[in-house]
Design a protein around this motif. Structure first.
Motif, PDB file in Angstrom:
ATOM      1  N   SER A   1     -22.682  -7.032  -3.950  1.00 37.34           N
ATOM      2  CA  SER A   1     -21.261  -7.370  -3.824  1.00 37.34           C
ATOM      3  C   SER A   1     -20.538  -7.157  -5.159  1.00 37.34           C
ATOM      4  O   SER A   1     -21.052  -7.514  -6.223  1.00 37.34           O
ATOM      5  CB  SER A   1     -21.111  -8.833  -3.382  1.00 37.34           C
ATOM      6  OG  SER A   1     -21.721  -9.035  -2.129  1.00 37.34           O
ATOM      7  N   ARG A   2     -19.339  -6.611  -5.075  1.00 40.67           N
ATOM      8  CA  ARG A   2     -18.608  -6.257  -6.295  1.00 40.67           C
ATOM      9  C   ARG A   2     -18.199  -7.473  -7.106  1.00 40.67           C
ATOM     10  O   ARG A   2     -18.137  -7.418  -8.337  1.00 40.67           O
ATOM     11  CB  ARG A   2     -17.357  -5.441  -5.921  1.00 40.67           C
ATOM     12  CG  ARG A   2     -17.678  -4.061  -5.336  1.00 40.67           C
ATOM     13  CD  ARG A   2     -16.392  -3.303  -5.031  1.00 40.67           C
ATOM     14  NE  ARG A   2     -16.676  -1.985  -4.479  1.00 40.67           N
ATOM     15  CZ  ARG A   2     -15.737  -1.116  -4.125  1.00 40.67           C
ATOM     16  NH1 ARG A   2     -14.445  -1.450  -4.267  1.00 40.67           N
ATOM     17  NH2 ARG A   2     -16.068   0.053  -3.641  1.00 40.67           N
TER      18      ARG A   2
ATOM     19  N   LYS B   1     -19.738  -8.930 -10.523  1.00 45.87           N
ATOM     20  CA  LYS B   1     -19.458  -8.472 -11.888  1.00 45.87           C
ATOM     21  C   LYS B   1     -18.720  -9.536 -12.695  1.00 45.87           C
ATOM     22  O   LYS B   1     -18.758  -9.521 -13.932  1.00 45.87           O
ATOM     23  CB  LYS B   1     -18.649  -7.178 -11.853  1.00 45.87           C
ATOM     24  CG  LYS B   1     -19.442  -5.985 -11.345  1.00 45.87           C
ATOM     25  CD  LYS B   1     -18.603  -4.705 -11.386  1.00 45.87           C
ATOM     26  CE  LYS B   1     -19.423  -3.508 -10.896  1.00 45.87           C
ATOM     27  NZ  LYS B   1     -18.628  -2.252 -10.920  1.00 45.87           N
TER      28      LYS B   1
ATOM     29  N   ASN C   1     -29.577  -6.093  -6.736  1.00 47.79           N
ATOM     30  CA  ASN C   1     -28.647  -5.231  -7.474  1.00 47.79           C
ATOM     31  C   ASN C   1     -29.177  -4.854  -8.858  1.00 47.79           C
ATOM     32  O   ASN C   1     -28.470  -4.210  -9.635  1.00 47.79           O
ATOM     33  CB  ASN C   1     -27.280  -5.901  -7.594  1.00 47.79           C
ATOM     34  CG  ASN C   1     -27.343  -7.246  -8.316  1.00 47.79           C
ATOM     35  OD1 ASN C   1     -28.375  -7.639  -8.841  1.00 47.79           O
ATOM     36  ND2 ASN C   1     -26.221  -7.954  -8.344  1.00 47.79           N
TER      37      ASN C   1
END
Length: 340
Positions: A11-12, A15, A172
């Protein structure tokens, strides 16, 4: 979406946690260097120490590998003992010797399962050094298996084995809290053996790791009935194939898939890893036999359950794994005569 799901879906928004990951990695790196350079004390056992761990959080299949190692090492003449943190255990004292009569509250589910299956001497403590010393003081074990503890650098080790979940891999690829890793993937450069649970090593690992990497498969064994320890092979099952099932393990979907592959029609309830069961957890809408994992079964001594079974699971590894492990032990501890 939970944090664990986000790790494996890349999932972005994760970050946003990059500064915390940077801090986590810096602290972990500084701590490890302190042990390596002698600024923090570490202890070397007088017998070989084999650490079975992982670089990611969550279940990867360490316990089945520990069971496999106990059997293999005994066949080679060793007298292994096991140490473990005893995750979520509340023993009366620490370090604590786990026996078959211990409760899962005292011992933790995985240590109790290992003892009840194998009878191996096993001590739990958050302080692995204290656990190892007590084990050596009170038993005749000539080799210690550390169940988890790859990052417990206060205890020196002879052999490091890293276990990787062949379904989920490294998520990730980031460290906590942005990702599921306790240490960067590059940590695998330093381990002696890598075991990939349920997939070919080529799926997750670069070529430089392949010579020391092996596939592990988990094969279902017998079904064992709670209460009288009756053992039944899956193909000799005479009960209804319409069953209820529960699992509170790192990857519960794997257990459900295993039962379905054995031709059971499953009504399945999953719980978080190490869940402490209560009676209401077993209120299913349909009647029928109940099947759970062996790790779940040791947590149900206090619950009156009818027609309940657990499925034993056995680790199977490529032949080269045992050969390389024996070679490593012979090289590191040539004075240990494992044939006596």
């Amino acid at each position: 979406m939970g944090l664990e799901q986000a790790w494996y879906r890349n999932s972005r928004w994760l970050k946003l946690l990059r500064p915390l990951e940077t801090l986590f990695c810096a602290i972990a790196r500084r701590r490890r260097k302190a042990f390596q350079k002698g600024r923090r004390a570490s202890w070397t056992a007088p017998v070989p120490v084999v650490v079975v761990g992982n670089i990611s959080v969550g279940g990867t299949g360490k316990s089945p590998l520990v069971l496999f190692l106990i059997e293999q090492l005994r066949q080679r003449g060793y007298k292994p003992g096991v140490i473990s943190r005893g995750y979520r255990a509340a023993p009366p004292t620490t370090p604590y010797f786990v026996t078959a009569a211990s409760t899962s509250v005292e011992a933790g589910d995985e240590p109790l399962m290992i003892v009840r299956r194998t009878g191996v001497p096993l001590v739990i403590s958050p302080d692995r050094v204290a656990a190892a010393k007590l084990l050596l003081e009170q038993t005749a074990c000539d080799l210690i298996i550390s169940d988890d503890g790859l990052q417990h650098y206060a205890l020196n080790r002879s052999v490091e084995i890293a276990v990787i979940d062949g379904v989920r891999g490294f998520g990730n690829g980031r460290c906590l809290p942005e990702g599921p890793l306790r240490e960067p993937v590059a940590r695998l450069d330093e381990v002696d053996l890598i075991v990939v649970n349920g997939a070919s090593p080529e799926q997750w690992l670069q070529n430089s790791y392949l010579e020391k990497s092996f596939t592990m498969t988990l094969q279902p064994g017998e079904l064992v009935r709670l209460g009288d320890d009756k053992h039944v092979a899956a193909d000799e099952w005479s009960e209804s194939r319409q069953v209820n099932a529960v699992a509170a393990i790192g990857n519960p979907k794997r257990f459900s898939a295993t039962l379905e592959a054995l031709d059971f029609s499953v009504t399945f309830n999953s719980f978080p890893d190490h869940h402490a069961y209560v009676e209401k957890d077993f209120n299913f809408q349909q009647d029928g036999p109940l099947i759970m994992t062996e790790k779940d079964a040791v947590k149900c001594d206090h619950i009156a359950l009818h027609n309940t079974w657990y499925l034993q699971v056995n680790a199977v590894l490529e032949q080269g794994f045992a050969i390389q492990l024996e070679a490593l032990l012979n090289d590191l501890a040539p004075s240990v005569n494992a044939t006596e």
